[in-house]
Design an enzyme around this catalytic site. Sequence first.
Site, mmCIF file in Angstrom:
data_model
loop_
_atom_site.group_PDB
_atom_site.id
_atom_site.type_symbol
_atom_site.label_atom_id
_atom_site.label_comp_id
_atom_site.label_asym_id
_atom_site.label_seq_id
_atom_site.Cartn_x
_atom_site.Cartn_y
_atom_site.Cartn_z
ATOM 1 N N TYR A 1 0.851 -1.190 0.000
ATOM 2 C CA TYR A 1 0.000 0.000 0.000
ATOM 3 C C TYR A 1 0.889 1.244 0.000
ATOM 4 O O TYR A 1 1.847 1.331 0.776
ATOM 5 C CB TYR A 1 -0.890 0.010 1.248
ATOM 6 N N ASP B 1 9.455 2.814 -0.071
ATOM 7 C CA ASP B 1 8.430 3.476 0.729
ATOM 8 C C ASP B 1 8.634 3.122 2.206
ATOM 9 O O ASP B 1 8.381 1.996 2.633
ATOM 10 C CB ASP B 1 7.046 3.038 0.231
ATOM 11 N N LYS C 1 4.143 9.300 8.841
ATOM 12 C CA LYS C 1 3.876 8.803 10.199
ATOM 13 C C LYS C 1 4.856 9.334 11.255
ATOM 14 O O LYS C 1 4.749 10.483 11.641
ATOM 15 C CB LYS C 1 3.794 7.271 10.172
HETATM 16 C C1 LIG Z 1 3.677 2.183 3.319
HETATM 17 C C2 LIG Z 1 2.687 3.290 3.239
HETATM 18 N N1 LIG Z 1 2.798 4.206 2.255
HETATM 19 C C3 LIG Z 1 1.929 5.226 2.146
HETATM 20 C C4 LIG Z 1 0.884 5.369 3.033
HETATM 21 C C5 LIG Z 1 -0.074 6.507 2.888
HETATM 22 O O1 LIG Z 1 0.096 7.418 3.918
HETATM 23 P P1 LIG Z 1 -1.086 8.417 4.339
HETATM 24 O O2 LIG Z 1 -2.136 7.575 5.002
HETATM 25 O O3 LIG Z 1 -0.428 9.396 5.251
HETATM 26 O O4 LIG Z 1 -1.587 9.053 3.075
HETATM 27 C C6 LIG Z 1 0.725 4.452 4.066
HETATM 28 C C7 LIG Z 1 -0.378 4.571 5.031
HETATM 29 O O5 LIG Z 1 -0.637 3.725 5.845
HETATM 30 C C8 LIG Z 1 1.660 3.383 4.176
HETATM 31 O O6 LIG Z 1 1.561 2.463 5.152
#
Ligand SMILES: Cc1ncc(COP(=O)(O)O)c(C=O)c1O
Length: 435
Positions: free
Chosen positions: A142, A237, A270
């Site tokens: 994700y 990521d 986060k």
């Molecule tokens: C690995 C990863 N990338 C991107 C995101 C997206 O972040 P946001 O919820 O701040 O848009 C998340 C959210 O949980 C994530 O776990």
Amino acid sequence: MTSNAELFSAAQAVIPGGVDSPVRAYGSVGGVPRFIERAQGPWIWDAEGTRYVDLVCTWGPALLGHAHPEVVSAVQEAASKGLSFGAPTRTETELADAIIERMTPVEKVRFVSTGTEATMTAVRLARGATGRDVIIKFAGNYHGHSDALLAAAGSGVATAGLPGSAGVPAASTADTIVVDYNDVTALEEVFSERGDQIAAVIVESCPANMGVVPPEPGFNAAIRRLTKEHGTLMITDEVLTGFRCSASGFWGLQQRSGEDFAPDIFTFGKVVGGGMPLAALGGRAEIMDLLAPTGPVYQAGTLSGNPLATVAGVKTLHLADAGVYQRLDSRSEQWRGELASALDAAGVSYRLQNAGNLFSVFLGVEEPVRNYDDSKAQTAEAYTAFFHAMLEAGINLPPSCFEAWFLSDAHDDETFEVFRKALPKAAEAAAKIIG
Ligand SMILES: Cc1ncc(COP(=O)(O)O)c(C=O)c1O
């Protein structure tokens, strides 16, 4: 006193599903979501005054525990000077410096407000840098909810039982190739067919949105090797794992285990905002300078680099020293051990997987969970039974079997005792479902 149920129905009348992010609605576990009034350290309190040990930790950011006094007072002080300026501030540079110090391949950083924006911008940057359109992502990874990345996207969509999302034009995902996670051969095949068209491979440093599914040894390095060979950028990521799995995220753990590679672009979120809306992307200067105003790749944001959010981030990273990570690692081992013992005692089949202190459990599974298909084979109903028994006993777990569990530096012996006492009944409840 207004009950959670009353608040939920009032919210549902004016907010779709009563929530601003789908997993909060308890869709997959059923029941009434707890409306949170306040949080402190490892605890949260709902609208009915019930206190829970929190293993969601605002989905990761609360590394130090909720409302750490030093972070809160830094934010209060910043707030007294103004909430947003739409102009540069010195704390943005301080936070960029703190990130660069921990993540050696990063030379420059751009701040945004959400992880979604960070990954979306990273993909645009990679396309701008390479002049190519195609991107590769992995099933069950994700990266937020931008159109191009909402294919086989793990937790949120999996929890809602959706294949992807309505409203995403086919054209938006036409250039997104989805490959099975941990499958180097499949990745090699895609590169051998379309290598000269691929702008970027985006990958969770360690996937944690289909449960925690660590990369097999050499997987991330293989992505690096293939991307280098084909002039493709590697986007790692670390929105979820960054500054949580170690001071330098999951990438840092891999470095320490001898898997030495440098992605072109990292994304963060986060923990980096200490609980405030803040995320970032960072990489080599020559790539990052392709962003406007120095380069042709446009990106902007009214609240980007917000002064309260950057102050919270600076304070959090400053406080997150080696001792914090050592304590989190040993706490996590202790909590995982107790979970395993309770499940063993109840005769439940399970897999417990972790990435440093980050972990999740797959109920009704015996073999290692290597990819999204393996994860989807878990017995979701057993997790539902387990979740509700734990909630009843005062433990707030993620309301979905596809999410990671988060500890904080504030989780202590008292909270461990609540967890330990809650486990046997919850394990029995799961055992009844699995049979
Ligand atoms: C690995 C990863 N990338 C991107 C995101 C997206 O972040 P946001 O919820 O701040 O848009 C998340 C959210 O949980 C994530 O776990």
